[in-house]
Scaffold this motif. Sequence first.
Motif, PDB file in Angstrom:
ATOM      1  N   SER A 106       0.828  -1.207   0.000  1.00 48.27           N
ATOM      2  CA  SER A 106       0.000   0.000   0.000  1.00 48.27           C
ATOM      3  C   SER A 106       0.861   1.254   0.000  1.00 48.27           C
ATOM      4  CB  SER A 106      -0.938   0.000   1.210  1.00 48.27           C
ATOM      5  OG  SER A 106      -1.822  -1.101   1.167  1.00 48.27           O
ATOM      6  N   LEU A 107       1.952   1.248   0.749  1.00 44.66           N
ATOM      7  CA  LEU A 107       2.849   2.405   0.744  1.00 44.66           C
ATOM      8  C   LEU A 107       3.483   2.586  -0.631  1.00 44.66           C
ATOM      9  CD1 LEU A 107       4.262   4.719   2.184  1.00 44.66           C
ATOM     10  CD2 LEU A 107       5.982   3.107   2.990  1.00 44.66           C
ATOM     11  N   LEU A 108       3.876   1.491  -1.276  1.00 49.97           N
ATOM     12  CA  LEU A 108       4.409   1.592  -2.632  1.00 49.97           C
ATOM     13  C   LEU A 108       3.357   2.166  -3.581  1.00 49.97           C
ATOM     14  CD1 LEU A 108       6.578   1.099  -4.765  1.00 49.97           C
ATOM     15  CD2 LEU A 108       5.802  -1.277  -4.905  1.00 49.97           C
ATOM     16  N   ASP A 109       2.120   1.748  -3.408  1.00 53.31           N
ATOM     17  CA  ASP A 109       1.027   2.279  -4.219  1.00 53.31           C
ATOM     18  C   ASP A 109       0.913   3.796  -4.043  1.00 53.31           C
ATOM     19  OD1 ASP A 109      -1.831   1.628  -5.600  1.00 53.31           O
ATOM     20  OD2 ASP A 109      -2.100   3.139  -4.038  1.00 53.31           O
ATOM     21  N   ARG A 110       0.999   4.268  -2.804  1.00 53.95           N
ATOM     22  CA  ARG A 110       0.872   5.711  -2.549  1.00 53.95           C
ATOM     23  C   ARG A 110       2.074   6.490  -3.074  1.00 53.95           C
ATOM     24  NH1 ARG A 110      -3.043   2.735  -1.207  1.00 53.95           N
ATOM     25  NH2 ARG A 110      -4.524   3.468   0.368  1.00 53.95           N
ATOM     26  N   THR A 121      -0.702  -2.342  -9.242  1.00 49.18           N
ATOM     27  CA  THR A 121      -2.036  -2.786  -9.648  1.00 49.18           C
ATOM     28  C   THR A 121      -2.339  -2.364 -11.080  1.00 49.18           C
ATOM     29  OG1 THR A 121      -2.863  -2.727  -7.372  1.00 49.18           O
ATOM     30  CG2 THR A 121      -4.500  -2.592  -9.134  1.00 49.18           C
ATOM     31  N   GLU A 122      -2.013  -1.138 -11.427  1.00 48.99           N
ATOM     32  CA  GLU A 122      -2.261  -0.645 -12.789  1.00 48.99           C
ATOM     33  C   GLU A 122      -1.387  -1.359 -13.809  1.00 48.99           C
ATOM     34  OE1 GLU A 122      -3.621   3.885 -11.515  1.00 48.99           O
ATOM     35  OE2 GLU A 122      -1.484   3.403 -11.837  1.00 48.99           O
ATOM     36  N   ARG A 123      -0.162  -1.641 -13.441  1.00 47.28           N
ATOM     37  CA  ARG A 123       0.743  -2.343 -14.360  1.00 47.28           C
ATOM     38  C   ARG A 123       0.260  -3.766 -14.636  1.00 47.28           C
ATOM     39  NH1 ARG A 123       6.183   0.523 -13.884  1.00 47.28           N
ATOM     40  NH2 ARG A 123       5.663   2.271 -12.515  1.00 47.28           N
ATOM     41  N   VAL A 233      -4.408  -1.748   0.304  1.00 43.95           N
ATOM     42  CA  VAL A 233      -5.532  -0.950   0.782  1.00 43.95           C
ATOM     43  C   VAL A 233      -5.952   0.011  -0.327  1.00 43.95           C
ATOM     44  CG1 VAL A 233      -6.259   0.782   2.468  1.00 43.95           C
ATOM     45  CG2 VAL A 233      -4.765  -1.109   3.172  1.00 43.95           C
ATOM     46  N   PRO A 234      -7.221   0.003  -0.725  1.00 42.45           N
ATOM     47  CA  PRO A 234      -7.669   0.926  -1.772  1.00 42.45           C
ATOM     48  C   PRO A 234      -7.382   2.379  -1.394  1.00 42.45           C
ATOM     49  CG  PRO A 234      -9.341  -0.725  -1.342  1.00 42.45           C
ATOM     50  CD  PRO A 234      -8.298  -0.881  -0.273  1.00 42.45           C
ATOM     51  N   ASN A 236      -7.795   6.438  -0.942  1.00 42.48           N
ATOM     52  CA  ASN A 236      -8.839   7.302  -0.393  1.00 42.48           C
ATOM     53  C   ASN A 236      -9.571   6.685   0.787  1.00 42.48           C
ATOM     54  OD1 ASN A 236      -8.309   9.257  -2.431  1.00 42.48           O
ATOM     55  ND2 ASN A 236      -9.576   8.062  -3.848  1.00 42.48           N
ATOM     56  N   ARG A 237      -8.986   5.669   1.407  1.00 38.84           N
ATOM     57  CA  ARG A 237      -9.519   5.159   2.661  1.00 38.84           C
ATOM     58  C   ARG A 237      -8.949   5.977   3.804  1.00 38.84           C
ATOM     59  NH1 ARG A 237     -11.176  -0.307   2.519  1.00 38.84           N
ATOM     60  NH2 ARG A 237     -12.183  -0.686   0.528  1.00 38.84           N
ATOM     61  N   GLN A 238      -9.718   6.122   4.862  1.00 40.77           N
ATOM     62  CA  GLN A 238      -9.221   6.812   6.045  1.00 40.77           C
ATOM     63  C   GLN A 238      -8.385   5.852   6.872  1.00 40.77           C
ATOM     64  OE1 GLN A 238      -9.522  10.103   6.852  1.00 40.77           O
ATOM     65  NE2 GLN A 238     -10.323  10.228   4.768  1.00 40.77           N
ATOM     66  N   PRO A 239      -7.238   6.299   7.398  1.00 34.75           N
ATOM     67  CA  PRO A 239      -6.398   5.407   8.201  1.00 34.75           C
ATOM     68  C   PRO A 239      -7.146   4.834   9.384  1.00 34.75           C
ATOM     69  CG  PRO A 239      -5.203   7.399   7.619  1.00 34.75           C
ATOM     70  CD  PRO A 239      -6.629   7.623   7.213  1.00 34.75           C
TER      71      PRO A 239
END
Length: 266
Positions: A106-110, A121-123, A233-234, A236-239
């Motif tokens: 998730s951190l890599l995603d952000r 995910t997009e790749r 984690v998708p 725009n979720r709140q922590p």
Amino acid sequence: MSWITGPLVAFDLETTGTDIETDRIVTAAVVRLEPDGAISEERTWLLDPGVEIPEEASAIHGISTDHAREHGVPPSSAVEDIARAVAEVLRSGTPLVVMNARYDLSLLDRECRRYGLESVTERLGGVPSPVIDPLVLDKHVDKYRRGKRALHALCAHYGVPLDDAHDARADAVAAARVVRRMGEKHQRIGMMPLTDLHELQVRAAAGQAASLQAYLRRTADPTAVVEQAWPVVPRNRQPGPAEAPRGREREPGDRAAAPLSRTAPG
């Protein structure tokens, strides 16, 4: 052939903090282990994250702000390299081992979003898979075992050496060796096809999060919400709350349990 008799690739990050939405990558490693346990390929990165590295984080992984600025590469190019490397592993069908995947992936995603890059995910055109998470699996196969579930504790339990904890490469290698031992010990997961194993972890992670949420609502915060999504984690979720109190229940930097954050960086 079982996944425990094939190659594994492990991925690990050391970071500036514990929040997937705001913290940055400091070091990263992608390491391939062959069936005999030998390391055949490895890539490591040291980044200048572009922000101050808190002293607490530096004390854990040993990278200071000054060191990162002098020796680290620009974060945008490094994040592109890391995301590409992770996607290539998963595209090949080789399982990706990530301790507390919900945090690192998730951190890599952000970070990809921060620099305008395609996420893993997009790749891939879908959620990263197959992923093997020692934290989720250990809680599933040995639910009632007392004690810590941090990487150092799993290494001790499964008889895997961890000589340089909080070094991304060392942690990645240890995580891969732990899941292989886990699969050997617990044949019901060791003999499971990778697709089934991944889906098992999706369900197990959701159940573990729901159980923690219920516990927190009974004992601490009646409005507590614990993220159930795994392995990413998708956006725009709140922590949500950490899985364990932010004290010394586990060694700083170990990925013992954080839905959207870790109890300590790296």
